[in-house]
Design a protein around this motif. Sequence first.
Motif, mmCIF file in Angstrom:
data_model
loop_
_atom_site.group_PDB
_atom_site.id
_atom_site.type_symbol
_atom_site.label_atom_id
_atom_site.label_comp_id
_atom_site.label_asym_id
_atom_site.label_seq_id
_atom_site.Cartn_x
_atom_site.Cartn_y
_atom_site.Cartn_z
ATOM 1 N N GLU A 64 0.838 -1.202 0.000
ATOM 2 C CA GLU A 64 0.000 0.000 0.000
ATOM 3 C C GLU A 64 0.867 1.243 0.000
ATOM 4 O O GLU A 64 1.990 1.207 0.508
ATOM 5 C CB GLU A 64 -0.928 -0.011 1.228
ATOM 6 N N GLY A 65 0.345 2.334 -0.584
ATOM 7 C CA GLY A 65 1.149 3.561 -0.628
ATOM 8 C C GLY A 65 0.627 4.527 -1.668
ATOM 9 O O GLY A 65 -0.557 4.507 -2.025
ATOM 10 N N LEU B 113 -7.226 7.880 3.345
ATOM 11 C CA LEU B 113 -6.444 7.094 4.300
ATOM 12 C C LEU B 113 -6.098 5.704 3.763
ATOM 13 O O LEU B 113 -5.167 5.060 4.227
ATOM 14 C CB LEU B 113 -7.249 6.914 5.591
ATOM 15 N N THR B 114 -6.862 5.253 2.812
ATOM 16 C CA THR B 114 -6.657 3.885 2.302
ATOM 17 C C THR B 114 -6.476 3.901 0.782
ATOM 18 O O THR B 114 -6.704 4.912 0.119
ATOM 19 C CB THR B 114 -7.875 2.997 2.642
ATOM 20 N N GLN B 115 -6.108 2.733 0.257
ATOM 21 C CA GLN B 115 -5.905 2.587 -1.190
ATOM 22 C C GLN B 115 -7.197 2.866 -1.934
ATOM 23 O O GLN B 115 -8.278 2.510 -1.442
ATOM 24 C CB GLN B 115 -5.527 1.130 -1.513
ATOM 25 N N PRO B 116 -7.125 3.432 -3.168
ATOM 26 C CA PRO B 116 -8.346 3.524 -3.976
ATOM 27 C C PRO B 116 -8.826 2.114 -4.319
ATOM 28 O O PRO B 116 -8.021 1.184 -4.366
ATOM 29 C CB PRO B 116 -7.875 4.254 -5.236
ATOM 30 N N GLU B 117 -10.102 1.963 -4.558
ATOM 31 C CA GLU B 117 -10.652 0.629 -4.844
ATOM 32 C C GLU B 117 -10.467 0.222 -6.305
ATOM 33 O O GLU B 117 -10.473 -0.964 -6.625
ATOM 34 C CB GLU B 117 -12.153 0.591 -4.490
ATOM 35 N N GLU B 118 -10.309 1.230 -7.213
ATOM 36 C CA GLU B 118 -10.285 0.825 -8.632
ATOM 37 C C GLU B 118 -8.960 0.176 -9.025
ATOM 38 O O GLU B 118 -7.892 0.585 -8.557
ATOM 39 C CB GLU B 118 -10.458 1.995 -9.603
ATOM 40 N N LEU B 119 -9.104 -0.784 -9.946
ATOM 41 C CA LEU B 119 -7.924 -1.400 -10.545
ATOM 42 C C LEU B 119 -7.484 -0.524 -11.715
ATOM 43 O O LEU B 119 -8.302 0.114 -12.341
ATOM 44 C CB LEU B 119 -8.260 -2.800 -11.055
ATOM 45 N N PRO B 120 -6.207 -0.482 -11.995
ATOM 46 C CA PRO B 120 -5.114 -1.233 -11.361
ATOM 47 C C PRO B 120 -4.535 -0.560 -10.126
ATOM 48 O O PRO B 120 -3.676 -1.124 -9.464
ATOM 49 C CB PRO B 120 -4.057 -1.253 -12.476
ATOM 50 N N PHE B 121 -5.055 0.664 -9.797
ATOM 51 C CA PHE B 121 -4.383 1.512 -8.800
ATOM 52 C C PHE B 121 -4.398 0.890 -7.405
ATOM 53 O O PHE B 121 -3.476 1.076 -6.623
ATOM 54 C CB PHE B 121 -5.020 2.904 -8.814
ATOM 55 N N LYS B 122 -5.467 0.119 -7.122
ATOM 56 C CA LYS B 122 -5.562 -0.515 -5.810
ATOM 57 C C LYS B 122 -4.315 -1.364 -5.514
ATOM 58 O O LYS B 122 -3.875 -1.473 -4.374
ATOM 59 C CB LYS B 122 -6.814 -1.399 -5.792
ATOM 60 N N LEU B 123 -3.799 -1.983 -6.571
ATOM 61 C CA LEU B 123 -2.707 -2.942 -6.372
ATOM 62 C C LEU B 123 -1.349 -2.430 -6.860
ATOM 63 O O LEU B 123 -0.356 -3.146 -6.794
ATOM 64 C CB LEU B 123 -3.060 -4.257 -7.088
ATOM 65 N N GLU B 124 -1.329 -1.219 -7.365
ATOM 66 C CA GLU B 124 -0.062 -0.669 -7.907
ATOM 67 C C GLU B 124 0.361 0.564 -7.133
ATOM 68 O O GLU B 124 0.052 1.680 -7.527
ATOM 69 C CB GLU B 124 -0.267 -0.236 -9.380
ATOM 70 N N ALA C 93 -4.578 11.536 -2.824
ATOM 71 C CA ALA C 93 -3.542 11.432 -1.790
ATOM 72 C C ALA C 93 -4.107 11.626 -0.381
ATOM 73 O O ALA C 93 -3.536 11.133 0.593
ATOM 74 C CB ALA C 93 -2.445 12.445 -2.068
ATOM 75 N N ALA C 94 -5.241 12.321 -0.257
ATOM 76 C CA ALA C 94 -5.778 12.600 1.076
ATOM 77 C C ALA C 94 -6.495 11.389 1.677
ATOM 78 O O ALA C 94 -6.745 11.344 2.881
ATOM 79 C CB ALA C 94 -6.739 13.789 0.999
#
Length: 382
Positions: free
Chosen positions: A224-225, A234-245, A231-232
């Motif tokens: 995660e990061g 607290l958690t990863q976005p849910e959409e792919l591919p960004f959730k995992l990248e 950026a604000a």
Amino acid sequence: MIYLDNAATTFPKPEIVYKTMDTFYRTLGANPGRSGHRMAVAAEKEIEDTRIVVARLFGIKDSMRLILTFNATDAINMGIKGLLKPGDHAITTFLEHNAVSRSLHGLEKRGIITITKVRNSPDGFINPVDIKKAITSKTRLIVMAHAPNVLGTIQPIRDVGRIAREDNCIFMVDAAQTAGVCEIDVNECFIDMIAFTGHKGPLGPTGTGGLYVGERLTLDPWREGGTGFEAASLTQPEELPFKLESGTPNTVGIAGLRAGIEFVLSKRISTIRAHEQHLTSKLMQAFQHDQRFTLYGTTDITKKVGILSMNVKGFKPQEVGGILDQTFNIAVRPGLHCAPFAHQMIGTFPDGTIRISPGCFNTEDDIDQLITALTKIADEKI
Ligand SMILES: Cc1ncc(COP(=O)(O)O)c(C=O)c1O
């Protein structure tokens, strides 16, 4: 040096891969980001263009479901650890690379999951019926290599995929040894996740790879990061591919990966495979009926990729590898190839075999020189 270790990593790369990476890094080496300056936007576009090309390689309809990773190991861990939950059961085989075996055994050791490992036939194939028999009400995942790296035997993934679909399990394929050398269509083979590495058959650089995540599953991120937007949150976005990248991607490598895959597609996968099979077949024919050599796995070339595991009687594989390197200037891979269970299955544990793997730039002459060298070693004429 005659390089015959393409199953470890392909070498050399097509000229266009070197050129693309050099030009990219000199002109577009910015950190990609959609809301950034022109260089950042151009770097981001390179990533999205690569995603589309990779998607084409596997018949993936929605390229946003293709996560770019740093290698197959990264992709396999992402898939296995992002999917499996406490109490789940996973099915795999004895032929797997440690990327799969250790990921699963690590979860098993921590008491999170249980595993069943299916045995292969003596010539290196998994019977889909054995996979079917191993399924329980808790089975969440079936994971196996398309072609295991010790034997190169092409597994019946379509049949296993169908079984997985019928029994509502997730089917994950490790295509580290087949991406770029075998035609693969995730839909035809009922594949929910496919992991690949960019530096082997796709002819890209190290530090690249990917994971396709099908529509039947969601994965928890194992990294995660920063994603370059929201950026604000607290958690990863849910959409792919960004959730995992998350984190800065290997943009220069990704540019090289696209160039490698475009080269493969322009040459045609079937042509590259036929060339590698031809060279492997020549090698097998030279030693198949010679008592001084032991060949492992099927000798039916239509059922394998360009990988041959063998031993020279009276020599340890490490000795043969050393002599080939030092005396004959030939690179092969001796040992266990990060797949100890596969070697247990074929009776070559703990020393392993020498693995010879021609690539698309090897020639008949390379194979002739290897045959001469191995014959001299067997005759102890060195
Ligand atoms: C079948 C298989 N799976 C996974 C891997 C891991 O690939 P990487 O080291 O690029 O992560 C390999 C590498 O040899 C492999 O052959």
